[in-house]
Design a protein around this motif. Structure first.
Motif, mmCIF file in Angstrom:
data_model
loop_
_atom_site.group_PDB
_atom_site.id
_atom_site.type_symbol
_atom_site.label_atom_id
_atom_site.label_comp_id
_atom_site.label_asym_id
_atom_site.label_seq_id
_atom_site.Cartn_x
_atom_site.Cartn_y
_atom_site.Cartn_z
ATOM 1 N N LYS A 77 -5.306 -3.927 10.846
ATOM 2 C CA LYS A 77 -6.646 -4.424 10.490
ATOM 3 C C LYS A 77 -7.735 -3.844 11.388
ATOM 4 O O LYS A 77 -8.663 -4.542 11.801
ATOM 5 C CB LYS A 77 -6.680 -5.959 10.534
ATOM 6 C CG LYS A 77 -5.570 -6.615 9.705
ATOM 7 C CD LYS A 77 -5.568 -8.123 9.848
ATOM 8 C CE LYS A 77 -4.368 -8.745 9.152
ATOM 9 N NZ LYS A 77 -4.284 -10.212 9.307
ATOM 10 N N ALA B 32 -6.714 3.922 6.694
ATOM 11 C CA ALA B 32 -6.877 4.629 7.964
ATOM 12 C C ALA B 32 -5.578 4.629 8.766
ATOM 13 O O ALA B 32 -4.944 3.581 8.943
ATOM 14 C CB ALA B 32 -7.986 3.979 8.791
ATOM 15 N N ARG C 105 0.828 -1.219 0.000
ATOM 16 C CA ARG C 105 0.000 0.000 0.000
ATOM 17 C C ARG C 105 0.860 1.265 0.000
ATOM 18 O O ARG C 105 0.509 2.264 -0.642
ATOM 19 C CB ARG C 105 -0.915 -0.012 1.230
ATOM 20 C CG ARG C 105 -1.800 1.233 1.404
ATOM 21 C CD ARG C 105 -2.881 1.310 0.339
ATOM 22 N NE ARG C 105 -3.632 2.545 0.418
ATOM 23 C CZ ARG C 105 -4.915 2.620 0.814
ATOM 24 N NH1 ARG C 105 -5.567 1.522 1.155
ATOM 25 N NH2 ARG C 105 -5.540 3.772 0.845
ATOM 26 N N SER D 248 -5.184 0.679 9.185
ATOM 27 C CA SER D 248 -5.742 -0.310 8.271
ATOM 28 C C SER D 248 -5.089 -0.091 6.916
ATOM 29 O O SER D 248 -5.295 0.945 6.285
ATOM 30 C CB SER D 248 -7.267 -0.181 8.149
ATOM 31 O OG SER D 248 -7.741 -0.979 7.072
ATOM 32 N N ASP E 39 -10.005 -2.010 10.545
ATOM 33 C CA ASP E 39 -11.295 -2.006 9.858
ATOM 34 C C ASP E 39 -12.133 -3.216 10.266
ATOM 35 O O ASP E 39 -13.355 -3.230 10.075
ATOM 36 C CB ASP E 39 -11.090 -2.019 8.336
ATOM 37 C CG ASP E 39 -10.161 -3.119 7.883
ATOM 38 O OD1 ASP E 39 -9.027 -3.168 8.388
ATOM 39 O OD2 ASP E 39 -10.560 -3.923 7.026
ATOM 40 N N VAL F 30 -5.804 -1.700 4.320
ATOM 41 C CA VAL F 30 -6.847 -1.880 3.307
ATOM 42 C C VAL F 30 -7.593 -0.579 3.060
ATOM 43 O O VAL F 30 -7.757 -0.131 1.923
ATOM 44 C CB VAL F 30 -7.834 -2.995 3.727
ATOM 45 C CG1 VAL F 30 -9.011 -3.061 2.748
ATOM 46 C CG2 VAL F 30 -7.126 -4.335 3.792
ATOM 47 N N SER F 31 -8.042 0.072 4.143
ATOM 48 C CA SER F 31 -8.809 1.309 4.003
ATOM 49 C C SER F 31 -7.921 2.548 3.951
ATOM 50 O O SER F 31 -8.357 3.611 3.513
ATOM 51 C CB SER F 31 -9.800 1.440 5.160
ATOM 52 O OG SER F 31 -9.114 1.683 6.385
#
Length: 215
Positions: free
Chosen positions: A144, A176, A38, A171, A146, A173-174
């Motif tokens: 994690k 954040a 990411r 996170s 989220d 993934v998001s």
């Protein structure tokens, strides 16, 4: 021309250790590979089973307004890694060449066990392998969030506050929490580089940007 003389013969044992500014450490499936994919152009293998990453992966991170730095995704460590369990020697030797450690702790419940105990367990493995490792600058990322178990997140947050570890709930993934984390790491890397320059009297080179010629 000179007359020939007997040459030398000897055996060398060479050990490769990656050189990175920040090392990501933690249990398998802690979110290390997802994070480095990411925040950099690195493309590690990502899957929902342990030891997806079998060798360290490097990525260059370029936070806006700050200097770039190199992150190493260190394959997941397990209990008794300092004795070689889970290829512990292969993984831990790379941690020695990093300046800052980011300990990533899963708070979603996907990784078995209590997050605080998991954190202590891996730190103990670092210390048993080399006392110098636990003296490195270290921050903690609760991963994690989220899908976080609120109780696990609160317990890890409280523990880090009590023990003085800089703490970031994130996170990958998001996205954040990534901005303050990267800014902190970039600033900490600069501090470590400046400290090494003062102690050695030598300039610490930064990672080359893509297309930048070597001097």
């Amino acid at each position: 021309a000179e007359p020939g003389t007997p040459g030398e013969e000897f055996t060398l044992k060479l050990e490769l250790k990656l050189l990175a500014d920040v090392g990501l450490v933690g249990l398998p499936n802690g979110g290390k590979s997802t994070l480095i994919s990411r925040i950099s152009a690195a493309k590690p293998k990502i899957a929902d089973y342990p030891f997806t990453t079998l060798s360290p992966v490097l990525g260059v991170v370029k936070p806006e307004g700050r200097r770039s730095f190199v992150v190493a995704d260190i394959p997941g460590l397990i209990e008794n890694a300092h004795k070689g369990a889970g290829l512990g020697f292969e993984f831990l030797r790379h941690v020695e060449r990093t300046s800052v450690l980011l300990h990533m702790v899963d708070v979603s419940g996907i990784v078995p066990g209590d997050p605080v105990e998991n954190f202590k367990k891996i730190n103990k493995e670092l210390e048993l392998y080399s006392a110098a490792l636990v003296k490195k600058s270290m921050a903690v990322a609760a991963t994690k969030i989220d899908a976080a178990d609120d109780v696990k997140l609160d317990e890890l947050t409280a523990y880090c506050r009590e023990t003085g570890f800089t703490f970031f709930p994130i996170s990958a993934v998001s996205g954040a929490g990534l901005h303050p984390l990267l800014n902190f790491l970039a600033d900490k890397v600069v501090e470590e580089r400046d400290s090494r320059e003062r102690s050695t009297g030598r300039e610490v080179l930064e990672p080359l940007e893509k297309g930048q010629p070597e001097n």
